[in-house]
Design a protein around this motif. Sequence first.
Motif, short mmCIF file in Angstrom:
data_model
loop_
_atom_site.label_atom_id
_atom_site.label_comp_id
_atom_site.label_asym_id
_atom_site.label_seq_id
_atom_site.Cartn_x
_atom_site.Cartn_y
_atom_site.Cartn_z
N CYS A 14 -5.38 -3.28 -2.12
CA CYS A 14 -4.26 -4.18 -1.84
C CYS A 14 -4.13 -4.48 -0.34
O CYS A 14 -3.02 -4.58 0.19
N GLY A 15 -5.25 -4.59 0.33
CA GLY A 15 -5.25 -4.93 1.74
C GLY A 15 -4.59 -3.88 2.63
O GLY A 15 -4.11 -4.19 3.71
N GLY A 16 -4.54 -2.64 2.15
CA GLY A 16 -3.93 -1.57 2.94
C GLY A 16 -2.41 -1.54 2.87
O GLY A 16 -1.78 -0.78 3.59
N ARG A 17 -1.85 -2.35 2.00
CA ARG A 17 -0.39 -2.37 1.87
C ARG A 17 0.07 -1.15 1.07
O ARG A 17 -0.65 -0.66 0.21
N PRO A 18 1.28 -0.67 1.32
CA PRO A 18 1.80 0.50 0.61
C PRO A 18 1.90 0.24 -0.90
O PRO A 18 2.44 -0.79 -1.33
N CYS A 19 1.36 1.17 -1.67
CA CYS A 19 1.38 1.09 -3.13
C CYS A 19 2.05 2.35 -3.69
O CYS A 19 2.38 3.27 -2.96
N LEU A 20 2.19 2.37 -4.99
CA LEU A 20 2.80 3.50 -5.66
C LEU A 20 1.75 4.33 -6.39
O LEU A 20 1.02 3.81 -7.24
N GLY A 22 -1.18 5.33 -5.89
CA GLY A 22 -2.56 4.88 -5.96
C GLY A 22 -2.79 3.76 -6.96
O GLY A 22 -3.91 3.31 -7.16
N LEU A 23 -1.72 3.30 -7.60
CA LEU A 23 -1.82 2.16 -8.52
C LEU A 23 -1.90 0.88 -7.71
O LEU A 23 -1.56 0.85 -6.54
N ARG A 24 -2.29 -0.16 -8.33
CA ARG A 24 -2.32 -1.46 -7.65
C ARG A 24 -0.98 -2.18 -7.82
O ARG A 24 -0.93 -3.38 -8.07
N ILE A 25 0.06 -1.42 -7.70
CA ILE A 25 1.43 -1.97 -7.72
C ILE A 25 2.02 -1.67 -6.35
O ILE A 25 2.21 -0.51 -5.98
N ARG A 26 2.25 -2.75 -5.61
CA ARG A 26 2.72 -2.59 -4.23
C ARG A 26 4.22 -2.27 -4.19
O ARG A 26 4.97 -2.68 -5.07
N VAL A 27 4.60 -1.56 -3.16
CA VAL A 27 6.02 -1.29 -2.92
C VAL A 27 6.77 -2.62 -2.86
O VAL A 27 7.84 -2.78 -3.45
N PRO A 48 4.47 -0.38 -17.50
CA PRO A 48 4.48 0.94 -18.14
C PRO A 48 3.83 2.07 -17.34
O PRO A 48 4.08 3.24 -17.62
N LEU A 49 3.02 1.74 -16.34
CA LEU A 49 2.42 2.79 -15.52
C LEU A 49 3.39 3.36 -14.50
O LEU A 49 3.17 4.44 -13.96
N LEU A 50 4.46 2.62 -14.23
CA LEU A 50 5.46 3.08 -13.26
C LEU A 50 6.37 4.12 -13.88
O LEU A 50 6.61 4.13 -15.09
N GLU A 51 6.91 4.98 -13.02
CA GLU A 51 7.90 5.97 -13.40
C GLU A 51 9.17 5.71 -12.59
O GLU A 51 9.12 5.06 -11.53
N ASP A 52 10.28 6.23 -13.07
CA ASP A 52 11.55 5.99 -12.39
C ASP A 52 11.49 6.45 -10.93
O ASP A 52 12.02 5.78 -10.04
#
Length: 74
Positions: A14-20, A22-27, A48-52
């Motif tokens: 993700c271009g070095g942007r902060p993710c959650l 190690g997933l490809r879901i950016r902050v 569904p891969l995210l957690e609270d």
Amino acid sequence: MTEIHRITVDPGQCGGRPCLRGLRIRVRDVLDLLAAGADRSEILEDHPLLEDGDITAALEYAARQSDHPVLRVA
């Protein structure tokens, strides 16, 4: 308790942007959803891969980024 440990930064993802976690879901993606009015349950249902704790981590990360020293000129 802090959840900031869930934030990962990898120059090859993700271009070095902060993710959650190690997933490809950016902050930023989570923050944008919250800003648009989505609530936690909607975000978790749509991703569904995210957690609270990931949502908490994104908010904590944003809060830390906005905290900066105030310099005053005499």
